[in-house]
Design an enzyme around this catalytic site. Sequence first.
Site, PDB file in Angstrom:
ATOM      1  CG  ASP A  63      -1.871   1.134   1.304  1.00  0.00           C
ATOM      2  OD1 ASP A  63      -1.626   2.177   0.666  1.00  0.00           O
ATOM      3  OD2 ASP A  63      -2.877   1.008   2.038  1.00  0.00           O
ATOM      4  CG  ASN A  90       2.548   4.213 -12.574  1.00  0.00           C
ATOM      5  OD1 ASN A  90       2.173   4.998 -13.444  1.00  0.00           O
ATOM      6  ND2 ASN A  90       1.805   3.173 -12.184  1.00  0.00           N
ATOM      7  CE1 TYR A 155      -3.842  12.514 -11.285  1.00  0.00           C
ATOM      8  CE2 TYR A 155      -3.932  14.249 -12.952  1.00  0.00           C
ATOM      9  CZ  TYR A 155      -3.540  12.974 -12.559  1.00  0.00           C
ATOM     10  OH  TYR A 155      -2.855  12.176 -13.444  1.00  0.00           O
ATOM     11  CG  LEU A 192      -8.563   6.203 -13.204  1.00  0.00           C
ATOM     12  CD1 LEU A 192      -9.534   5.671 -12.162  1.00  0.00           C
ATOM     13  CD2 LEU A 192      -7.405   6.934 -12.525  1.00  0.00           C
TER      14      LEU A 192
END
Length: 257
Positions: A63, A90, A155, A192
Amino acid sequence: MASNLRFQDKVAIVTGGCKGIGRGCVDVFVENGAKVAVFDIDDAVGQTMKPEGPGEVFYIHCDMTKEDQIKAAVEATIVKFQKIDCLVNNAGWHPPARTIDGFSAEEFRKLLDLNLIGYFLACKFALPHIRKTKGSVVNISSGAFTVGQPDAVTYVATKGGIVGMTRALATDEGRHGVRVNSISPGCVWTPLFEEWAKTAEKGQMEQIKDISILGRFADPREIGMACLFLAADATFTTGEDLSCTAGIERGYGIKMK
């Protein structure tokens, strides 16, 4: 006879390597002879990954928001392969579109943990080993940082932080012979993005294609090839952000509605 495998017998870590851009990087590195440690939480995919090529994949459940797990994953990589030549940061996430009014501070903090602090921690624990091989770090940012993507303030902020961190790390790590660069991809056809496309309004997909000079989406492998270039070939390049956007910076005059 010299091998044409560009990363043969070298060791790379790819975070978030089970899907999307990360998987594209893993596939390209394995095809070029690398031993790749994949840090991800997708056990179902990770434990069955068998990319084609002479290289090797070692999946480690990790994680990327947990410092202890990142440290343990780096240590497990060393136990398995004895060295690290490249870290590809990434792992990340893009929240659903909304303006700043729709984000809470806690949501922003959680995104920072994954998209930026996770990169910082992977670098912190991997760099002592990368210095020994005079290897490199490649951080995956986003073309969204360059163009200021609408309805994505948190983001974009995290991705801008990645580029800034890349430049600062390159300055520090040059004394060790370590190169640190980043890649800013444009629209890449990842799982995604595919999920978002299912809910896109009529005409939105074509509009996104139109802001790319090449008029298409990237395949994740194309970003993987750019990553391999920075890791294997760009030996006099550090502190740079490689734009892999098909020129969306040129076409962003076409307003996103």
